[in-house]
Design a protein around this motif. Structure first.
Motif: not given
Lengths: 452, 452, 452
Positions: B30, B34-35, B41, B43-45, B53, B77, B302, B304, B314
Motif C-alpha cells: 500500500l 494511506e497511513m 485508521t 487499512v484493509r488489504l 490489515v 479493522f 479511495k 472500500a 480499501d
C-alpha cells in the motif's frame, strides 16, 4: 415429465440438445435500429450462451461475430468499426462481417501469412434483416433455411412495430406464458367491467376455456373456446417452432401480433414482439400506445448489463422489475385491475421472473418439480412434449421439418365471436382466416394451410 | 502451454506454486500516504488471497497482520490503534506490529498466561517503507531478501511519484500488457499525427517491431526495434521478477517509470506505478499531469470494495470502468484517438478487464484457450516459460536467484533513436544507460550489469 | 468441537438436524404491525431456508404459507388478499390461511375436483400473535407446544416494545454474542467515565468477570460476577432454547429485555428484540430512545432484499452496515467510545457480520477453525455443547424437553450489586427475582423455578 426433461429443454448452450434445435432456425438477434448507420457503435450480444458482437459495416452489411479478438482475447466491442470491418484496438487485428481476419498489422507478414490469418478467423454467423430486426442463423451452414415467411416481414416498414427487451428468466417459462390462454382472464383482466360496456372488455371473462389442439409441422395450433353471452369467444393461436407464438387480436378487424423468446443463456432471455396491420400503416396513436408500454413492450431503457459470468451485454432493461416489485399499486389492485401492476408485459414478468429457481445455480430457471398442471395447461404440455420429441430426434440425426418450410409461417391468429361450438367445425368455417393474406378484404396470396 | 500451465501461473493463494514464488519477493502492499500518522485508521488489504490489515503504530512502525482477532475472529479493522498495537474492540485483545498478543484483558491472567498469549499470536509480515510505498514480505523468514535496489527507492521523495489502483482481473493478463511493445502503436496511439510534428508523436508508429530477448537472472531484457524515418526507434525494457516492468521513457532525457502487479487474489490485482526523475524533483506540472490520469494512474477514488468472498478491502477504484464502458467516446474514436478512451491506463484496463473469463468461477482470469500468439508476443511467451520454470524449480526446492540479488534491480529502460540495427550491437553501445546512475550527466554509482 | 459440529449447528434448512430442532419451537416470524389490516399487502419471508408469504386475511387471521402457487409456481406475494384467502394473480387459484386450495377458477370443475384441490394444498404453518409478534410453528403438528410463557407476552401492549431487523450472518455467531458477558466491558463501553459519576456507567468496567453456569431444562442460566468498588456487580442471564437470551437490565428497577435470532437461512438472520416494563407502560421518552437506535433495534428501513438464490424478502435493513463501515467515527473512537460506532446493535453487527466466512460458499458463516476460546467464553461453549446434544438426541428420536414446558420461559434476567461472592449463595438470596412476577413490588404469580 421428469426433471431430466426440463434440463433437456431449458439448457441452450453450445452442444446442448435444445441449443442444437435453436441453431436450426433463424433467430431475432437485435433491432436494426440499434445499428442505425454504417461504421457505428458495435452492439454486445449474448445468444445461446455465446458472447457476440454485432456491427454494421461501411457497406451497411451487418456482422454478428465472436466477441473477442483471437489474438489476446481483447473485447471487440471497443473496436474500431471502419472500412468494412471491425478492428481490435489492442493490436489492430481486423475482421470483416464474415469473421475473416483481414489484417494483422503488428507483425511483419511472414511467409505463412494467409494460413495465419485463416487460423485467426473468428466465429461469424449469417445475418439477414427483415421486419426491423437483424436475424441470425447459428447452425450448420448446409442446413440454413429461408427466413420464416411471416406476414409482417413482407410488409412496408410503417405497417409494423417491432421491439425487444430483457427478460430475466429462462426462455421456456416465458414462452409457456404465451400459450396459456386462461391466464388472460385473470392476470391481464380489469375489475368492475360494466355489463353494458363494449364487448371487448367482456370477451375473455370466462376463465375456464375449453381447449383443443392440433399438431402441425410448424408446431401446433390450438383453439380456446370461451362462453360469451349465448355464443362463444374463440381464440385460435399458432405456436411456431422453435418458440414463436401468434397472439389473437381484434374480433372485427385483424390485428397482427406475436412474440419470440430468444435465449441469451440459460438464465436470461431477449424477447421480441411484433405488432402490425396488414392493410395500412400503424397510426401515430397506435404506435404511441404501444411505446407507452401498456401493451408491449415494457417501458425500457437501452443500457448495459453485466451478466454473472462477467460479460456485459446491451439490453433494453424494463424500468418495472423485481427490484421495485414491478411498481405494483396495491390500491389499484383492490379497485381497478386484477394485479395492480400496470402493463401487460410487467404482469407477465412479475410472475415469470419471480418463480422459484433451481437450487445450486444462479436464479432464472423455474424449479418445475413443484408444479401441478391442469387442463388449461394442455398447450404447455403439448409444447413440452413436441420440443422433447424434436430435440431427441435431432440428436438422432433427424432434422426438424419446420425449419425447412419457411412458407408455413405465414399464419394469423384468429379471434372471433361465433355460435359454432366445435373446433373442427370452427376451423372449417374460419380456418382460412388463419392464413396470411386471407383476412376479409385481403388481396394477398393464400399461403398453404399448415393445419393437418 | 496447456491449460495446466496457466493455472500454475494465475493461482496465487497460500500453498500454490506461483503464490510461493511471489512469497520470495518483497511486494508493494500500500502507499505510505494511506497511513499518514501514528495511531491512525487501519487499512484493509487482501494480498495473495490473504485477508490482512495494515496500521502505523504509535512509534510510526507499520504492521501488516492477519485481519481477524484470533479469539472470536472479529475484524481488527474496527480495532483501536493505540499505544503501539491494535486492540480488537470486541473483547480488548491487543496485538503489536509483530503479531504478538500483548493483552488479553477479558480474563483473569491464568498461570499459563504467556503460553496462552503465544498461542494467540496472529499472522504478521515484515514491512519496509521506501519510495512512498509500504512493502511486505510474505515468505519464509529465513529467505527474506533485501528490498530490490531500484533507483527510485533511493531518491529524495520529491523526485518520485508513486500511485496504486484497483485492477479487476488476474495479475498475469495485466502484467503481460507491460511486455507487449507492439500494442502501444495501436491502443495508445492518436490519429492524424502530422508528418512535420514533434518526433515523439511519430516514434512508435511502426506497429510491427522486431523483438529480441535476452535472459537474465532478474528476469529478462528485450529490445524492440521500430523503423523510424531512415533510422530505428529502440525501446529496451527490463522485466524483473516476479512481475515488474520498467517502461522506456524519453529518448533525449531519461524518464524513469515502471509498474508492479500485486495479486489481491486470483481475480483482482492492486497495481502500483512509479515515475521519477533521477536528477531533479518532478515539477508541479509533471505531477499535475500524472494525477490528471492521462498517463498513469487512472483517476480513482479511495473507497472500500466488498469482494465476492465477503472481505472488504480499501481500494483505489478507477472512475472509468466496465460499468461505464471506460467512458469511451465513439466520436473521439473516429476523429482523435485509436480507442476513443481517455487515459493510457483506462485503455489497458478496458481490454484486460473485459477479456473472456474462465467458465465456472468468478470473472477475472482470462480463458487463454482461445488465444493465438504471434511474433509480437515473444516477451509474453518468454515470461510465461520463465515463470513456469522458476515455479517448478521452487516446488523442487530451488530458490529463485533473483530474489537474492536485490542489487540487480538498479535498472533503467532505454528509449533511443539510433541507426544501429543489431540488438547486441545496440546494447554494446547503449547498454550502460540501462543501469541506474549512468544516464548522460549522471553522477551516481553504476550498478553491476545484469544482462547476461 | 470439530468443524463437523459447527455444520451441525449452523445449517438450518429442511431436513438438517439443527433445522429440525428449530422446528420444535414457536419462532418469531414478523411483527404484527407489518400486517396492520385485514386483506392488506402480503409480506415476504424466508425462514429456515423456506420461502414463505404472510398475510392477514379478511377475518384478521394471519396465514404463513408457501411462497409459490402450486399450479405454475407464480409468487403469491403479488396475489390478491381477499375474502379470506390469497388468490394467485396468474390464474386465480386461491388459498386460505391453512394452505387449503379453495378455488381453481381456470378449469371447469372436473369430477375429481375435491381431490385436485387437495393435491394443490400449499405449505401452511400454524401462527399465533402475541407481544406484537406473529409467531410461527414449523414442526410436526403432533409436537406443537404452547407459546413460551414469557412475561412480556402477557403484558398490555403499551408495556412492551418489540422490533426486528436484518442481521447479515448466520444465526449462531449472532446468538453467541448474547451470552458473552465480557464483551460489554469493551465493545459497548464509553471512554473517560468519571469516578464520581453515576454507578451505572462504572458497573461493567471489570472486563474479566467470573462466570458460573447452571444447566436447566429450558437451556441454562449463568451468573457473571464483576468487581465493583468493594462489592460485586452480578449479571444473571437465562439462555432459553432454541436461541433466546434475556438481558439483565437495571440494578434498582427491573427492566425486561431479550432477543431472539431466527434463521432466514444459513447466511442471514432476522433478529427480534423485546423490551418491557412489567409494572407500567413504557414512557414516550423510553420508546423514543429505543427507536432512536442507540440501544436496540438499529435504525432501519423496511425494504425488500434479494437474496443470492433469487428470492426477495421484506427486511428491516439497518442503515449502518458493512457498506458504510457501520458509520464508524474514528475521532469518536479516540475520544468518546471504545468503538467510535454509534448504537449497541451496530457495534455487535460490525463484528459479527464481518467475521471471516467459510470458504467456497456465500459469506455469512464464520469459519470458526481459527478461534481461540478462553474462560470468558464458557457460556458459548456450554451453549454449543447443549445444542449439539439436543440436536443429536432429536435425531435419535428424543424430543427436547424445553419445547414442551412453555411455563419455564417466565424468567427475568437479574442485575444486582451485592456483597455476596458465591453464585449459589447469590441465587439462594436473589434467585426468586429471576422468575417473572416476583420483582420487588410485583403482584404477579410466581412461575416455577427452572434453575436445577
Amino acid at each position: 415429465m421428469q426433471e431430466d426433461g426440463f434440463n433437456l429443454l431449458t439448457r441452450v448452450g453450445p452442444g446442448t440438445p435444445m441449443g442444437n434445435l435453436f441453431r436450426r432456425f433463424w433467430l431475432p438477434a437485435l433491432l436494426s435500429s440499434e445499428m442505425p448507420e454504417p461504421d457505428g457503435t458495435p452492439v454486445r450480444l449474448r445468444l445461446l450462451s455465446e458472447d457476440l458482437v454485432a456491427f454494421r459495416d461501411t457497406d451497411g452489411k451487418v456482422g454478428i461475430v465472436g466477441a473477442y479478438c483471437p489474438h489476446k482475447l481483447a473485447p471487440l466491442f471497443f473496436g474500431r468499426n471502419e472500412q468494412c470491418g471491425i478492428r481490435c484496438v489492442y493490436h489492430g487485428w481486423k475482421f470483416n462481417v464474415h469473421g475473416e481476419c483481414v489484417d494483422i498489422p503488428n507483425i511483419i507478414p511472414p511467409d505463412n501469412f494467409p494460413a495465419l490469418k485463416e487460423k485467426a478467423r473468428i466465429t461469424s454467423y449469417p445475418v439477414r434483416e427483415a421486419g426491423g430486426i437483424a436475424w441470425v442463423y447459428m447452425g450448420p451452414q448446409e442446413r440454413m433455411p429461408e427466413l420464416p415467411a411471416m406476414e409482417w416481414l413482407t410488409l412496408p416498414q410503417k405497417h409494423v412495430h417491432t421491439s425487444r427487451w430483457f427478460h430475466r428468466s429462462n426462455w421456456l417459462q416465458a414462452a409457456e406464458g404465451e400459450i396459456d390462454t386462461s391466464h388472460i382472464s385473470f392476470l391481464h383482466s380489469v375489475l368492475n367491467v360494466p355489463e353494458d360496456g363494449p364487448d371487448r372488455h367482456r370477451l375473455a371473462r370466462d376463465g375456464a376455456p375449453q381447449i383443443e389442439i392440433r399438431d402441425t409441422d410448424y408446431g401446433f395450433v390450438y383453439g380456446a373456446r370461451r362462453r360469451f353471452d349465448d355464443r362463444f369467444y374463440w381464440r385460435v393461436t399458432q405456436w411456431m417452432l422453435p418458440m414463436w407464438s401468434a397472439i389473437p387480436g381484434g374480433t372485427d378487424e385483424f390485428i397482427g401480433a406475436g412474440r419470440a423468446w430468444v435465449p441469451i443463456d440459460d438464465y436470461h432471455t431477449t424477447a421480441f414482439a411484433y405488432q402490425y396491420r396488414p392493410e395500412r400503416p400503424l397510426s401515430a396513436a397506435e404506435v404511441k400506445e404501444i411505446d407507452a408500454g401498456g401493451q408491449f413492450p415494457p417501458r425500457s431503457t437501452k443500457g448495459a448489463t453485466q451478466l454473472p459470468h462477467g460479460y456485459v451485454i446491451d439490453t433494453f432493461l424494463p424500468s418495472a422489475n423485481q427490484g421495485n416489485d414491478y411498481l405494483i399499486d396495491r390500491m389499484a389492485q383492490r379497485k381497478e385491475s386484477f394485479t395492480g401492476i400496470w402493463g401487460v408485459n410487467e404482469q407477465d414478468r412479475a410472475l415469470q421472473e419471480c418463480m422459484p429457481s433451481l437450487p445450486g445455480e444462479q436464479p432464472g430457471i423455474v424449479d418445475r418439480r413443484g408444479e401441478h398442471l391442469v387442463k388449461s395447461d394442455l398447450p404447455t404440455m403439448f409444447a413440452r412434449r413436441k420440443l422433447t420429441k424434436l430435440v431427441r430426434e435431432l440428436a438422432e440425426g433427424k432434422e426438424p421439418v419446420a425449419a425447412m418450410q419457411s412458407e408455413q409461417y405465414g399464419l394469423r391468429a384468429i379471434a372471433k365471436v361465433s355460435s359454432i361450438a366445435d373446433f373442427d367445425e370452427f376451423m372449417r368455417v374460419h380456418g382460412e382466416e388463419g392464413k396470411a393474406g386471407v383476412a376479409p378484404g385481403s388481396r394477398g396470396a393464400v399461403a398453404a394451410s399448415a393445419v393437418q
